[in-house]
Scaffold this active site. Structure first.
Site, PDB file in Angstrom:
ATOM      1  N   MET A  30       0.907  -1.302  -0.105  1.00 12.73           N
ATOM      2  CA  MET A  30       0.170  -0.199  -0.099  1.00 12.73           C
ATOM      3  C   MET A  30       1.262   0.969   0.473  1.00 12.73           C
ATOM      4  SD  MET A  30      -3.805  -0.600   1.582  1.00 12.73           S
ATOM      5  CE  MET A  30      -2.607  -0.268   3.645  1.00 12.73           C
ATOM      6  N   LEU A  33       6.622   2.892   1.710  1.00 16.23           N
ATOM      7  CA  LEU A  33       7.741   1.593   2.268  1.00 16.23           C
ATOM      8  C   LEU A  33       8.690   1.913   3.348  1.00 16.23           C
ATOM      9  CD1 LEU A  33       7.966   0.901  -2.278  1.00 16.23           C
ATOM     10  CD2 LEU A  33       6.359   0.312  -0.538  1.00 16.23           C
ATOM     11  N   HIS A  37       9.554  -3.219   3.971  1.00 19.73           N
ATOM     12  CA  HIS A  37       8.530  -3.645   1.781  1.00 19.73           C
ATOM     13  C   HIS A  37      10.982  -3.990   1.145  1.00 19.73           C
ATOM     14  CE1 HIS A  37       5.706  -1.259   3.668  1.00 19.73           C
ATOM     15  NE2 HIS A  37       5.121  -1.650   3.401  1.00 19.73           N
ATOM     16  N   ASP A 152       2.224  -9.861   9.207  1.00 18.60           N
ATOM     17  CA  ASP A 152       0.657  -9.741   9.347  1.00 18.60           C
ATOM     18  C   ASP A 152       0.441 -11.400   9.148  1.00 18.60           C
ATOM     19  OD1 ASP A 152      -0.144  -6.928   8.968  1.00 18.60           O
ATOM     20  OD2 ASP A 152       1.490  -6.745   7.433  1.00 18.60           O
ATOM     21  N   SER A 187       7.307  -1.404  10.544  1.00 15.49           N
ATOM     22  CA  SER A 187       5.648  -0.768   9.808  1.00 15.49           C
ATOM     23  C   SER A 187       4.997   0.376   9.507  1.00 15.49           C
ATOM     24  CB  SER A 187       4.464  -1.290  11.052  1.00 15.49           C
ATOM     25  OG  SER A 187       3.355  -0.842  10.767  1.00 15.49           O
TER      26      SER A 187
END
Length: 283
Positions: A30, A33, A37, A152, A187
């Site tokens: 999403m 970054l 990521h 996650d 995060s």
């Protein structure tokens, strides 16, 4: 690096890659970054000829409109980071491109059970939004592999089940959590923390590790372990939201036959809802 915003152009590029026999990896994001990521990107690059990164803030997976509105949109900075990582293609569509008639009447993909338990119970519709956009990206990009972070944990389990149930010929790669030196899981939500809250934030991992130590020492009164952990979080300045100890392979309650447990922790720190997890081998 190619940046594509429309479905027809994406399909054109994917057809070309397929004709060339390229092995394609997808990293769905999403945006906003960070190094976590980039770890997904590096894993994808090691496993495929071509890496596609999608950047799309998916309105269907936000249960609170205010969270959707304030989610950072940093496309230019994200693309600069990905270009340095030598990503081949970035797919950054608009909401209109993905949901031309809005989200209310859009066909959705739901994974029964996993989508409404644990995180799904406190965030109605969230996982339905996740499974819908991920399945759509799988259909558009047709990757050989797709990389997701293990932070996650429930999302990863849900995607694995969706892939198995729907017959997607895609290898799902779970990438271990990347942490700051003080233990805090990386995060996008960490950006919501004030400087003072950022100092407190590593306490989440400390409580998580304390639970793991107790399980490894043979303690099995899970209700007591969870109650103490919640109290410790609150004393550190968090607002404990949810603490669960589940079978790591099924996400059901831990039983005598469970070989591994996963500790799932969610807590509020100011305006940021932080999540983390840790897997423990059960003797």
């Amino acid at each position: 690096m190619l940046i594509i915003e429309t479905l027809p152009l994406l399909r054109q590029q994917i057809r070309r890659l397929r004709m060339e026999g390229k092995r394609v990896a997808l990293v769905p994001t999403m945006g906003n970054l960070h190094d976590g990521h980039m770890k997904l990107v590096d894993e994808a690059k090691a496993r495929a000829d071509v890496v596609v990164v999608s950047i799309f803030v998916n309105p269907m997976q936000f249960d609170r409109p205010e969270d959707l509105a304030r989610y950072p949109r940093t496309l230019q900075e994200d693309c600069e980071k990905l270009n340095k990582r030598k990503v081949d293609l970035v797919f950054a569509p608009s909401v209109k491109e993905i949901y031309p008639n809005g989200t209310e009447t859009h066909t959705y993909v739901d994974v029964p059970g996993l989508s409404t338990m644990l995180e799904g119970a406190s965030r109605p519709g969230h996982f339905r939004g996740v499974s819908t956009i991920v399945s759509k990206l799988f259909n558009l990009v047709q990757p050989d592999i797709a990389c997701f972070g293990e932070k996650d944990f429930q999302q990863l389990a849900l995607i694995r089940k969706m892939v198995a149930d729907m017959g997607f010929d895609i290898e799902i790669v779970g990438v271990p959590i990347m942490r700051a030196k003080d233990g805090l899981a990386l995060s996008s939500r960490n950006g919501y923390l004030t400087a003072e809250q950022r100092k407190i934030a590593p306490g989440l991992y400390k409580v998580l590790s304390s639970i793991a130590d107790k399980l490894q020492a043979g303690e099995r009164d899970l209700d007591e372990i969870i109650a103490i952990a919640g109290q410790e979080l609150n004393e550190k300045g968090f607002r404990a939201d949810d603490i669960q100890i589940r079978d790591a392979d099924t996400l059901l309650e831990v039983s005598e036959t469970s070989k591994r447990a996963v500790i799932l922790v969610a807590a509020w720190l100011g305006d940021a809802r932080l999540i983390d997890n840790k897997i423990v081998e059960l003797a």
